[in-house]
Every structure is written in structure tokens, then in C-alpha cells.
Design a protein around this motif. Structure first.
Motif, mmCIF file in Angstrom:
data_model
loop_
_atom_site.group_PDB
_atom_site.id
_atom_site.type_symbol
_atom_site.label_atom_id
_atom_site.label_comp_id
_atom_site.label_asym_id
_atom_site.label_seq_id
_atom_site.Cartn_x
_atom_site.Cartn_y
_atom_site.Cartn_z
ATOM 1 N N PHE A 139 -8.405 -6.845 6.195
ATOM 2 C CA PHE A 139 -9.189 -6.876 7.433
ATOM 3 C C PHE A 139 -9.101 -5.529 8.154
ATOM 4 O O PHE A 139 -8.081 -4.842 8.094
ATOM 5 C CB PHE A 139 -8.648 -7.949 8.386
ATOM 6 N N ASP A 140 -10.160 -5.186 8.865
ATOM 7 C CA ASP A 140 -10.103 -4.021 9.753
ATOM 8 C C ASP A 140 -9.043 -4.264 10.821
ATOM 9 O O ASP A 140 -8.831 -5.399 11.245
ATOM 10 C CB ASP A 140 -11.460 -3.801 10.434
ATOM 11 N N GLU A 141 -8.395 -3.202 11.265
ATOM 12 C CA GLU A 141 -7.362 -3.339 12.285
ATOM 13 C C GLU A 141 -7.906 -4.013 13.545
ATOM 14 O O GLU A 141 -7.245 -4.863 14.144
ATOM 15 C CB GLU A 141 -6.778 -1.968 12.628
ATOM 16 N N ALA A 142 -9.117 -3.634 13.939
ATOM 17 C CA ALA A 142 -9.707 -4.190 15.158
ATOM 18 C C ALA A 142 -9.896 -5.698 15.048
ATOM 19 O O ALA A 142 -9.706 -6.431 16.031
ATOM 20 C CB ALA A 142 -11.049 -3.522 15.450
ATOM 21 N N LYS A 143 -10.240 -6.182 13.843
ATOM 22 C CA LYS A 143 -10.435 -7.621 13.654
ATOM 23 C C LYS A 143 -9.100 -8.365 13.700
ATOM 24 O O LYS A 143 -9.027 -9.477 14.215
ATOM 25 C CB LYS A 143 -11.163 -7.878 12.336
ATOM 26 N N LEU A 144 -8.065 -7.761 13.156
ATOM 27 C CA LEU A 144 -6.737 -8.374 13.222
ATOM 28 C C LEU A 144 -6.254 -8.444 14.666
ATOM 29 O O LEU A 144 -5.722 -9.467 15.105
ATOM 30 C CB LEU A 144 -5.744 -7.589 12.365
ATOM 31 N N VAL A 145 -6.454 -7.367 15.408
ATOM 32 C CA VAL A 145 -6.050 -7.343 16.815
ATOM 33 C C VAL A 145 -6.788 -8.431 17.587
ATOM 34 O O VAL A 145 -6.184 -9.157 18.397
ATOM 35 C CB VAL A 145 -6.329 -5.956 17.440
ATOM 36 N N GLU A 146 -8.077 -8.569 17.323
ATOM 37 C CA GLU A 146 -8.876 -9.583 18.023
ATOM 38 C C GLU A 146 -8.375 -10.990 17.694
ATOM 39 O O GLU A 146 -8.262 -11.845 18.580
ATOM 40 C CB GLU A 146 -10.346 -9.441 17.638
ATOM 41 N N ASN A 147 -8.063 -11.233 16.429
ATOM 42 C CA ASN A 147 -7.548 -12.545 16.026
ATOM 43 C C ASN A 147 -6.206 -12.847 16.687
ATOM 44 O O ASN A 147 -5.950 -13.967 17.153
ATOM 45 C CB ASN A 147 -7.391 -12.611 14.509
ATOM 46 N N ILE A 148 -5.329 -11.848 16.711
ATOM 47 C CA ILE A 148 -3.998 -12.035 17.301
ATOM 48 C C ILE A 148 -4.116 -12.331 18.792
ATOM 49 O O ILE A 148 -3.466 -13.239 19.314
ATOM 50 C CB ILE A 148 -3.120 -10.791 17.055
ATOM 51 N N LYS A 149 -4.962 -11.584 19.478
ATOM 52 C CA LYS A 149 -5.146 -11.813 20.915
ATOM 53 C C LYS A 149 -5.704 -13.208 21.177
ATOM 54 O O LYS A 149 -5.327 -13.860 22.150
ATOM 55 C CB LYS A 149 -6.070 -10.743 21.495
#
Length: 230
Positions: free
Chosen positions: A179-189
Motif C-alpha cells: 500500500f502507499d504510505e498515505a493509504k496506510l496512514v489513512e487506514n490507521i487514523k
């Protein structure tokens, strides 16, 4: 020996005494996911709750904005038209007494279990098998429902179940290393936000105590929880 050297090399990249900002942690965990398969990225969160008390239980479902990268196998307890609906919606296993017999024989070929309300008397007998595995259908989680098609679609679209274990820790997959880093960050948030909203009435003091991120074959990276709270 090779495995020990690999882990030592990964640990050398992580400061175990440091808590990392979310974006930096995601980058570090992705960079350490060097296995020959697409590793799952998992978030672990320590909550200030004691799940042994009913008013401190944390459990729910959330559809992550970017999915999980994993296709869940769904088992459905249903009869007649609802069984046909489940098969048409893509459930891997559908049945009633026949499905119960398979489960009792040790066949659990699914990751999420859904049941129509009329099947719960049968499903209840399987509590000792399904319960410890987190597979027991629950009306509050939307897995006991007449909307079989909707429940299956939700499960297969990246829905994640979170549940505080005995020590108050929640473990959940939040995506894949690809996954793109931005997508992982969004999922975690999104998951952190869901945990915040699920704060039980019995939780006192610090609720979000600690958190860490890791990949299937990687090492844990501690997160700065002060910047995770909404």
C-alpha cells in the motif's frame, strides 16, 4: 542463523526507546517489510480498559477507507432464499445443520461468520468453538442480520473487526506493505478514530495508552500516541 541475522538487521534500523510519529513509523515499517510475500501491516493498541468487565469491553467493526488488501472468506448460516442470497453474494460456505457438523468436525474454512436471526439457536451451540476464534455472529456487529447480501459485501470490502483482548490490547490488520504510505496512514487514523468513538463508559484515566506498528515478518515500531488522539 540467517533468520537471526535478518531480524538483527531490521532491529538495528529501529530505536526501541523512541516513539515515532505516525508517518515516520509507516515509512519505517514499509521499508522493513522485505519478505518475499506482501506482508500485512498490523496495528496494536493498548487501551486503558479491563475487558473482563462488561462496561469496559471494546469491540466493533470498521470499513477501512482503503481496504485491507486481504480477501475474507465468509461463512453464512442460513436456509432457503437467504442461503441462495448468500451464495449469490459470494459467501464461500453456506449451510445450516450441515455447516454446524463441519465446524464441530474441525472444518472452519472462513474468516467471518454471518447468520440470519432464526439460525442463532443452532449457532449458539457452537459458541465454544466460534467464540474463542472471534467468529461468533453478533447483532451489534451486524453479523446477525437478514441483510445477508449487505453483510457479505461489507466483510469483503475491507471491513475489520477490532476487539480488546484480556490485557486491553487491540490487534488489527490495517493494510499491506504494498500500500502507499498515505493509504496506510489513512487506514490507521480511521481505526484509531473508531477506537476513540468506542470508548466504553467504564474506561477511566488514560484510554489510549500505547500503540505500535509492525509487519508480518518485521519488528515493532512504537507510535507517538499523543499525536494519534483526536
Amino acid at each position: 542463523m540467517a533468520k537471526n541475522k535478518r531480524l538483527a538487521a531490521l532491529r538495528a534500523k529501529v530505536d526501541s526507546n523512541k516513539v515515532y510519529p505516525l508517518t515516520e513509523a509507516v515509512s519505517l515499517v514499509k521499508g522493513n517489510a522485505v519478505a518475499k510475500f506482501d506482508e500485512t501491516i498490523e496495528l496494536s493498541v493498548g487501551l486503558g480498559v479491563d475487558p473482563r468487565h462488561a462496561d469496559q469491553m471494546v469491540r466493533g467493526l470498521i470499513s477501512l477507507p482503503n481496504g485491507t488488501g486481504k480477501t475474507l472468506r465468509v461463512g453464512v448460516f442460513a436456509r432457503g432464499a437467504k442461503a441462495e442470497e448468500a451464495l449469490a453474494a459470494g459467501a464461500e460456505v453456506v449451510g445450516a445443520e450441515d455447516l454446524a457438523e463441519k465446524i464441530q468436525a474441525g472444518e472452519l474454512n472462513f474468516d467471518r461468520c454471518i447468520a440470519t436471526p432464526d439460525m442463532m439457536a443452532l449457532v449458539g451451540r457452537l459458541g465454544k468453538i466460534l467464540g474463542p476464534r472471534g467468529l461468533m455472529p453478533n447483532p451489534r456487529l451486524g453479523t446477525v442480520t437478514m441483510d445477508v447480501k449487505g453483510a457479505i459485501a461489507a466483510a469483503k470490502s475491507g471491513q475489520v473487526e477490532y476487539r480488546a483482548e484480556r490485557a486491553g490490547i487491540v490487534h488489527a490488520g490495517v493494510g499491506k506493505a504494498s500500500f502507499d504510505e498515505a493509504k496506510l496512514v489513512e487506514n490507521i487514523k480511521a481505526l484509531i478514530d473508531a477506537l476513540q468513538k468506542a470508548r466504553p463508559s467504564g474506561a477511566k484515566g488514560t484510554y489510549l495508552k500505547n500503540a505500535s506498528l509492525t509487519s508480518t515478518m518485521g519488528v515493532g515500531v512504537r507510535l507517538d500516541v499523543t499525536n494519534l488522539e483526536g
